[in-house]
Motif scaffolding. Structure first.
Motif, PDB file in Angstrom:
ATOM      1  N   THR A  42       0.854  -1.190   0.000  1.00 44.87           N
ATOM      2  CA  THR A  42       0.000   0.000   0.000  1.00 44.87           C
ATOM      3  C   THR A  42       0.889   1.240   0.000  1.00 44.87           C
ATOM      4  N   SER A  43       0.653   2.130  -0.939  1.00 43.60           N
ATOM      5  CA  SER A  43       1.446   3.363  -1.040  1.00 43.60           C
ATOM      6  C   SER A  43       0.514   4.552  -1.189  1.00 43.60           C
ATOM      7  N   THR A  44       1.047   5.745  -0.932  1.00 42.63           N
ATOM      8  CA  THR A  44       0.233   6.940  -1.097  1.00 42.63           C
ATOM      9  C   THR A  44      -0.188   7.132  -2.551  1.00 42.63           C
ATOM     10  N   THR A  45       0.676   6.748  -3.460  1.00 38.14           N
ATOM     11  CA  THR A  45       0.348   6.866  -4.891  1.00 38.14           C
ATOM     12  C   THR A  45      -0.814   5.952  -5.253  1.00 38.14           C
ATOM     13  N   ALA A  73      -8.586   6.394  -4.955  1.00 42.46           N
ATOM     14  CA  ALA A  73      -9.588   7.352  -4.473  1.00 42.46           C
ATOM     15  C   ALA A  73     -10.023   8.342  -5.548  1.00 42.46           C
ATOM     16  N   GLY A  74      -9.265   8.422  -6.655  1.00 45.79           N
ATOM     17  CA  GLY A  74      -9.581   9.402  -7.686  1.00 45.79           C
ATOM     18  C   GLY A  74      -9.271  10.814  -7.231  1.00 45.79           C
ATOM     19  N   VAL A  75      -8.211  10.924  -6.424  1.00 49.13           N
ATOM     20  CA  VAL A  75      -7.804  12.214  -5.864  1.00 49.13           C
ATOM     21  C   VAL A  75      -6.419  12.542  -6.400  1.00 49.13           C
ATOM     22  N   SER A  76      -6.174  13.807  -6.710  1.00 46.29           N
ATOM     23  CA  SER A  76      -4.871  14.180  -7.224  1.00 46.29           C
ATOM     24  C   SER A  76      -3.786  13.921  -6.184  1.00 46.29           C
ATOM     25  N   ARG A  77      -2.594  13.658  -6.670  1.00 46.23           N
ATOM     26  CA  ARG A  77      -1.465  13.396  -5.768  1.00 46.23           C
ATOM     27  C   ARG A  77      -1.230  14.586  -4.838  1.00 46.23           C
ATOM     28  N   GLY A  78      -1.340  15.800  -5.385  1.00 48.76           N
ATOM     29  CA  GLY A  78      -1.117  16.989  -4.580  1.00 48.76           C
ATOM     30  C   GLY A  78      -2.138  17.123  -3.462  1.00 48.76           C
ATOM     31  N   ALA A  79      -3.409  16.843  -3.776  1.00 48.13           N
ATOM     32  CA  ALA A  79      -4.472  16.928  -2.767  1.00 48.13           C
ATOM     33  C   ALA A  79      -4.266  15.880  -1.682  1.00 48.13           C
ATOM     34  N   GLN A  80      -3.867  14.682  -2.106  1.00 48.39           N
ATOM     35  CA  GLN A  80      -3.629  13.615  -1.119  1.00 48.39           C
ATOM     36  C   GLN A  80      -2.488  13.995  -0.176  1.00 48.39           C
ATOM     37  N   LEU A  81      -1.416  14.532  -0.728  1.00 46.19           N
ATOM     38  CA  LEU A  81      -0.270  14.925   0.092  1.00 46.19           C
ATOM     39  C   LEU A  81      -0.610  16.086   1.022  1.00 46.19           C
ATOM     40  N   HIS A  82      -1.548  16.900   0.612  1.00 49.55           N
ATOM     41  CA  HIS A  82      -1.970  18.022   1.459  1.00 49.55           C
ATOM     42  C   HIS A  82      -2.649  17.496   2.730  1.00 49.55           C
ATOM     43  N   HIS A  83      -3.471  16.468   2.569  1.00 48.09           N
ATOM     44  CA  HIS A  83      -4.196  15.922   3.719  1.00 48.09           C
ATOM     45  C   HIS A  83      -3.353  14.916   4.512  1.00 48.09           C
ATOM     46  N   PHE A  84      -2.591  14.088   3.790  1.00 49.17           N
ATOM     47  CA  PHE A  84      -1.789  13.040   4.427  1.00 49.17           C
ATOM     48  C   PHE A  84      -0.410  13.019   3.758  1.00 49.17           C
ATOM     49  N   PRO A  85       0.548  13.769   4.280  1.00 50.07           N
ATOM     50  CA  PRO A  85       1.869  13.908   3.634  1.00 50.07           C
ATOM     51  C   PRO A  85       2.650  12.605   3.493  1.00 50.07           C
ATOM     52  N   THR A  86       2.452  11.660   4.408  1.00 50.47           N
ATOM     53  CA  THR A  86       3.218  10.415   4.361  1.00 50.47           C
ATOM     54  C   THR A  86       2.298   9.201   4.456  1.00 50.47           C
ATOM     55  N   LYS A  87       2.855   8.053   4.142  1.00 50.72           N
ATOM     56  CA  LYS A  87       2.084   6.809   4.253  1.00 50.72           C
ATOM     57  C   LYS A  87       1.652   6.589   5.700  1.00 50.72           C
ATOM     58  N   ASP A 132       1.011   8.814   7.983  1.00 47.61           N
ATOM     59  CA  ASP A 132      -0.112   9.710   8.280  1.00 47.61           C
ATOM     60  C   ASP A 132      -1.416   9.107   7.775  1.00 47.61           C
ATOM     61  N   LEU A 133      -1.361   8.573   6.566  1.00 48.25           N
ATOM     62  CA  LEU A 133      -2.538   7.983   5.939  1.00 48.25           C
ATOM     63  C   LEU A 133      -2.993   6.741   6.694  1.00 48.25           C
ATOM     64  N   VAL A 134      -2.055   5.875   7.014  1.00 55.51           N
ATOM     65  CA  VAL A 134      -2.388   4.622   7.684  1.00 55.51           C
ATOM     66  C   VAL A 134      -2.904   4.870   9.103  1.00 55.51           C
ATOM     67  N   LEU A 135      -2.284   5.812   9.809  1.00 58.47           N
ATOM     68  CA  LEU A 135      -2.731   6.112  11.170  1.00 58.47           C
ATOM     69  C   LEU A 135      -4.168   6.638  11.162  1.00 58.47           C
ATOM     70  N   ALA A 136      -4.504   7.451  10.172  1.00 57.56           N
ATOM     71  CA  ALA A 136      -5.888   7.920  10.052  1.00 57.56           C
ATOM     72  C   ALA A 136      -6.814   6.764   9.699  1.00 57.56           C
ATOM     73  N   ALA A 137      -6.317   5.836   8.887  1.00 61.06           N
ATOM     74  CA  ALA A 137      -7.116   4.678   8.490  1.00 61.06           C
ATOM     75  C   ALA A 137      -7.398   3.765   9.677  1.00 61.06           C
ATOM     76  N   VAL A 138      -6.498   3.732  10.652  1.00 59.69           N
ATOM     77  CA  VAL A 138      -6.711   2.919  11.857  1.00 59.69           C
ATOM     78  C   VAL A 138      -8.010   3.349  12.538  1.00 59.69           C
ATOM     79  N   GLY A 139      -8.155   4.654  12.728  1.00 59.22           N
ATOM     80  CA  GLY A 139      -9.378   5.154  13.340  1.00 59.22           C
ATOM     81  C   GLY A 139     -10.598   4.889  12.485  1.00 59.22           C
ATOM     82  N   HIS A 140     -10.429   4.997  11.171  1.00 57.93           N
ATOM     83  CA  HIS A 140     -11.537   4.756  10.245  1.00 57.93           C
ATOM     84  C   HIS A 140     -11.990   3.298  10.312  1.00 57.93           C
TER      85      HIS A 140
END
Length: 213
Positions: free
Chosen positions: A36-39, A45-59, A61-69
């Motif tokens: 699993t990668s940010t790319t 998700a159909g989200v631009s790379r720039g938008a994704q990095l704005h919300h979750f700069p690193t993998k 960050d993304l995974v930690l948010a996904a834990v709660g989800h």
């Protein structure tokens, strides 16, 4: 001609974050934590790379948010399933089916990927550990409530813990291959066993085993 309604920025942000988190869970289930990668997530998700990095700069960050989800989804799924449980003689088997389905679900597979990764990742472990404990307590509480078991009776708490260990283990087996038929047979026998043990404790089950009019 009417002017199109503009979606508030706060709502657009919420929807985008939701899409990214859902895509992360899908990737965890389909390709595992390591791949699993940010790319990959932004593409899913159909989200631009720039938008994704704005919300979750690193993998992380993304995974930690996904834990709660994932935790939120698991709790919501359990509550929804619990509301559909029948009453009477079919109840024990239905409760075991609910638990078995939960631990064989894709969202549990996503959680399992996070468990394995957290074993060697202190930051991830710090996030996963408390949330998994919360889910565990909630599953335990629901099981006690749905089966109408009095945990003050000696041996009953261990009986619930054995039940949860059983369905969790069956869920793990299902990650390797479809274990539906074997799981059904085992749960049939365990339901018989639970009913036999609890038959000697009718007062603790009165509220959950009576047939509804």
């Amino acid at each position: 001609m009417s002017t199109p309604t503009r979606v508030p920025q706060e709502e657009r942000t919420r929807v985008m974050r939701q899409r990214l988190l859902e895509a992360t869970v899908e990737c965890l289930v389909e390709v595992g934590f390591a791949r699993t990668s940010t790319t990959l997530v932004s593409q899913r998700a159909g989200v631009s790379r720039g938008a994704q990095l704005h919300h979750f700069p690193t993998k992380n960050d993304l995974v930690l948010a996904a834990v709660g989800h994932v935790t939120q989804i698991r709790g919501s799924d359990l509550e929804t399933a619990a509301a559909t449980m029948p009453h009477g003689t079919r109840r024990t088997r239905a409760v075991l089916q609910m638990l078995g389905d939960h631990f064989a679900s894709p969202v549990f597979s996503a959680a399992l990927e996070l468990w394995v990764a957290a074993r060697t990742d202190p930051a991830l472990l710090a996030a996963v550990g408390p949330l998994e404990q919360r889910v565990g307590r909630e599953v335990h509480r629901l099981t006690v409530e749905l089966l109408g078991i009095d945990e003050e009776v000696p041996g009953n708490r261990e009986l619930i813990q054995a039940t949860l260990d059983l369905v969790r283990g069956l869920g793990l087996a299902n990650t390797i291959s479809d274990d539906t038929r074997r799981r059904a047979r085992i749960l049939d026998r365990w339901a018989d066993r639970l009913d036999a043990v609890l038959a000697a404790q009718p007062s603790s089950r009165d509220h959950s085993t009576k047939e509804q009019p």
